[in-house]
Motif scaffolding. Structure first.
Motif, PDB file in Angstrom:
ATOM      1  N   PRO A  58      13.452   1.427 -25.936  1.00 21.96           N
ATOM      2  CA  PRO A  58      12.419   2.402 -26.872  1.00 21.96           C
ATOM      3  C   PRO A  58      13.837   2.785 -28.078  1.00 21.96           C
ATOM      4  CG  PRO A  58      13.161   2.634 -24.487  1.00 21.96           C
ATOM      5  CD  PRO A  58      13.991   1.589 -25.103  1.00 21.96           C
ATOM      6  N   ALA A  59      12.771   2.901 -29.003  1.00 17.82           N
ATOM      7  CA  ALA A  59      13.131   3.397 -30.146  1.00 17.82           C
ATOM      8  C   ALA A  59      14.825   4.232 -30.564  1.00 17.82           C
ATOM      9  CB  ALA A  59      12.397   4.416 -31.251  1.00 17.82           C
ATOM     10  N   GLY A  60      15.230   3.683 -30.842  1.00 20.31           N
ATOM     11  CA  GLY A  60      16.841   3.684 -31.544  1.00 20.31           C
ATOM     12  C   GLY A  60      17.635   3.242 -30.495  1.00 20.31           C
ATOM     13  N   VAL A  61      16.823   1.959 -29.366  1.00 21.77           N
ATOM     14  CA  VAL A  61      18.045   1.215 -28.846  1.00 21.77           C
ATOM     15  C   VAL A  61      18.085  -0.113 -29.392  1.00 21.77           C
ATOM     16  CG1 VAL A  61      18.360   0.043 -26.130  1.00 21.77           C
ATOM     17  CG2 VAL A  61      17.572   2.806 -26.814  1.00 21.77           C
ATOM     18  N   LEU A  95      22.572   0.426 -18.795  1.00 20.46           N
ATOM     19  CA  LEU A  95      22.331   0.089 -20.326  1.00 20.46           C
ATOM     20  C   LEU A  95      21.946   0.402 -20.658  1.00 20.46           C
ATOM     21  CD1 LEU A  95      23.771  -4.089 -19.730  1.00 20.46           C
ATOM     22  CD2 LEU A  95      24.847  -2.099 -21.391  1.00 20.46           C
ATOM     23  N   LEU A  96      20.367   0.753 -20.385  1.00 26.00           N
ATOM     24  CA  LEU A  96      19.722   1.233 -21.724  1.00 26.00           C
ATOM     25  C   LEU A  96      19.611   2.423 -22.175  1.00 26.00           C
ATOM     26  CD1 LEU A  96      16.717   0.058 -22.458  1.00 26.00           C
ATOM     27  CD2 LEU A  96      15.514   0.973 -20.535  1.00 26.00           C
ATOM     28  N   HIS A  97      20.380   3.016 -20.847  1.00 27.26           N
ATOM     29  CA  HIS A  97      20.561   4.431 -20.870  1.00 27.26           C
ATOM     30  C   HIS A  97      21.921   4.612 -22.475  1.00 27.26           C
ATOM     31  CE1 HIS A  97      21.606   9.278 -20.069  1.00 27.26           C
ATOM     32  NE2 HIS A  97      22.405   8.573 -20.171  1.00 27.26           N
ATOM     33  N   ALA A  98      22.523   3.531 -22.411  1.00 29.26           N
ATOM     34  CA  ALA A  98      23.805   3.461 -22.996  1.00 29.26           C
ATOM     35  C   ALA A  98      23.288   3.014 -24.566  1.00 29.26           C
ATOM     36  CB  ALA A  98      24.716   2.756 -22.470  1.00 29.26           C
ATOM     37  N   GLY A  99      21.894   2.486 -24.612  1.00 28.42           N
ATOM     38  CA  GLY A  99      21.979   2.661 -25.738  1.00 28.42           C
ATOM     39  C   GLY A  99      21.237   0.781 -25.998  1.00 28.42           C
ATOM     40  N   ALA A 142      29.817  -0.941 -22.981  1.00 31.96           N
ATOM     41  CA  ALA A 142      28.730  -0.361 -22.147  1.00 31.96           C
ATOM     42  C   ALA A 142      28.217  -1.154 -21.273  1.00 31.96           C
ATOM     43  CB  ALA A 142      27.514  -0.797 -22.889  1.00 31.96           C
ATOM     44  N   VAL A 143      28.700  -2.496 -21.008  1.00 34.72           N
ATOM     45  CA  VAL A 143      28.693  -3.556 -19.624  1.00 34.72           C
ATOM     46  C   VAL A 143      30.006  -2.921 -18.838  1.00 34.72           C
ATOM     47  CG1 VAL A 143      29.107  -5.554 -19.338  1.00 34.72           C
ATOM     48  CG2 VAL A 143      28.000  -5.573 -21.666  1.00 34.72           C
ATOM     49  N   ALA A 144      30.515  -3.422 -19.303  1.00 34.31           N
ATOM     50  CA  ALA A 144      32.193  -2.711 -18.116  1.00 34.31           C
ATOM     51  C   ALA A 144      31.843  -1.687 -17.884  1.00 34.31           C
ATOM     52  CB  ALA A 144      33.395  -2.719 -18.619  1.00 34.31           C
ATOM     53  N   SER A 145      30.740  -0.560 -17.766  1.00 35.22           N
ATOM     54  CA  SER A 145      30.772   0.731 -17.464  1.00 35.22           C
ATOM     55  C   SER A 145      29.400   0.132 -16.259  1.00 35.22           C
ATOM     56  CB  SER A 145      30.335   1.653 -18.520  1.00 35.22           C
ATOM     57  OG  SER A 145      29.956   2.773 -18.102  1.00 35.22           O
TER      58      SER A 145
END
Length: 443
Positions: free
Chosen positions: A91-94, A390-394, A429-432
């Motif tokens: 998506p845009a912004g990712v 990860l997608l949700h985190a951008g 982000a990956v660790a989370s």
């Protein structure tokens, strides 16, 4: 047995098309059994030999598989459901770290080389019947192959590495033969082999390349071909080292009838030395693509191998496309002559980005692999969940299912354009994403 879907057709071609269309549309699911040939023949009012011919076509195209008395069923990953469809829509912004593309800032400008090559073509046009390989390209390629210890052999030019591999497989194997493939491995190759009607057997991979015990087991089990990525393996970044090469050559000496194909697509973007395996078996091929170092749109790879293999490949090529554009070949030869790519600088840039991410992940307790090339492979307990979080985190990353046969779940991150100030946030982000939840990965 087939739910609501009814196979139709009176001719073998129509019956096979009916099945393949249903598989592509998802109306016949992977693993779903097909009717016995006599039963389907009776239902359609045709001769059983017609259905047998249709099923044979479907097997050769990699759509179905037949297992003796268990009958025929849709392949678990048929050719009509390619791995390229297993991807994340960004998506845009990712931030996209999924595509596997090189850093365009590290690619050389092509305009001057093509202008020069086109002018050469104007003065000396290439016509039907002329040599298919540009002499200067062949000379330079062969000299570099010699310097890297690749055995002597003729040189051909193909439309990329996958085109070369397909031609070599088709030159020696027949539908139903088995090919040993790296697992995890190149998704397009994992699709290509069954599409040719060939069976696959997985071979495990660590940082030094294919595991010798797995290779030996696969060849003992009847695999007729082995495909190895020498450096910058996609998706794990593995590179065959000296000790591993010796071990693999020892295995291949026990199986001299194996068709060995080596893919060195990391050429000119990796500064690790090459340790080729070629020359141990009777039939072998070695391919180098220019895609990663000079640009994917060039669609050019150099192929060498034993005399029989190259003769078959070139003969079949003459009956199809004939040759790869000599203008493109001349342009690539000019790029080589001009030193358009600084291998040390490019390899160093990718190494710096890989090492930074791997170190940052290690600080956060996350295991990651990436010895060479532009990708980092991260084992995860829940592949689907990790990709989604990860997608949700951008961050968009590639699902490991694109690259796996039976290997455990994972994700692939392409670091080719990763900036230094992005390393920490991505590692966080990956660790989370890896620590949250668990369960089964994407299959």
């Amino acid at each position: 047995m087939l739910g609501e879907y009814r196979i139709t057709g009176r001719r073998a071609a129509d019956i096979s098309a009916s099945v393949e269309q249903a598989v592509g549309a998802g109306e016949l699911a992977p693993g779903q059994p097909l009717p016995p040939m006599r039963e389907l023949a009776e239902r359609l009012g045709v001769n059983p030999n017609t259905v047998a011919a249709a099923y044979r076509t479907l097997r050769e195209r990699g759509v179905i598989e037949t297992d003796g008395r268990r009958g025929s069923r849709v392949r678990s990953r048929p050719a009509t459901t390619g791995r390229e469809f297993i991807r994340v829509e960004v998506p845009a912004g990712v931030r996209d770290a999924s595509a596997g593309n090189p850093d365009t800032a590290l690619l050389p400008p092509l305009g001057p080389a093509f202008a020069w090559a086109a002018a050469q073509g104007d003065r000396d046009p290439v016509l039907y019947g002329h040599e298919p390989v540009e002499p200067e390209l062949a000379r330079t390629a062969r000299a570099e192959l010699d310097a890297d210890g690749v055995p002597a052999g003729p040189v051909a030019v193909t439309s990329g590495a996958l085109d070369a591999i397909e031609r070599v497989l088709a030159a020696h194997l027949k539908p139903g033969d088995t090919v040993a493939l790296e697992d995890p491995g190149w998704g397009s190759l994992l699709d290509l082999v069954p599409a040719l009607g060939l069976r696959t057997v997985p071979v495990g991979v660590d940082d030094d390349g294919p595991l010798p015990k797995d290779v030996d087991r696969a060849l003992e089990g009847g695999a007729r071909a082995l495909i190895v990525t020498d450096r910058a393996q996609n998706p794990t970044g593995a590179a065959v080292g000296a000790a591993r090469a010796r071990a693999l050559r020892a295995v291949l000496r026990r199986h001299p009838g194996t068709l060995l194909i080596e893919d060195d697509h990391g050429h000119r973007i990796v500064d690790l030395p090459l340790h080729p395996l070629a020359g141990v078996t009777r039939h072998w091929a070695f391919v180098r693509s220019v895609a990663k170092a000079y640009g994917p749109d060039l669609r050019l790879a150099v192929l060498t191998g034993d005399e029989v293999t190259l003769d078959r490949v070139r003969g079949r090529q003459r009956l199809g496309p004939g040759w790869v554009s000599r203008i493109t070949q001349r342009a690539v030869a000019r790029l080589w002559a001009d030193g358009a790519v600084d291998t040390a600088a490019v390899a160093g840039a990718y190494r710096t980005r890989r090492d930074a991410l791997i170190a940052a992940l290690a600080e956060r307790g996350v295991e990651a692999r990436g010895r060479s090339g532009m990708n980092v492979w991260i084992p995860v307990p829940d592949e689907t969940g990790a990709v989604a979080r990860l997608l949700h985190a951008g961050w968009a990353v590639a699902p490991g299912a694109r690259f796996r046969l039976g290997a455990p779940p994972g994700i692939r991150i392409t670091v080719s354009t990763l900036a230094q100030d992005e390393v920490g946030p991505l590692a966080d982000a990956v660790a989370s994403a890896v620590r949250v939840g668990g369960g089964r990965g994407l299959v």
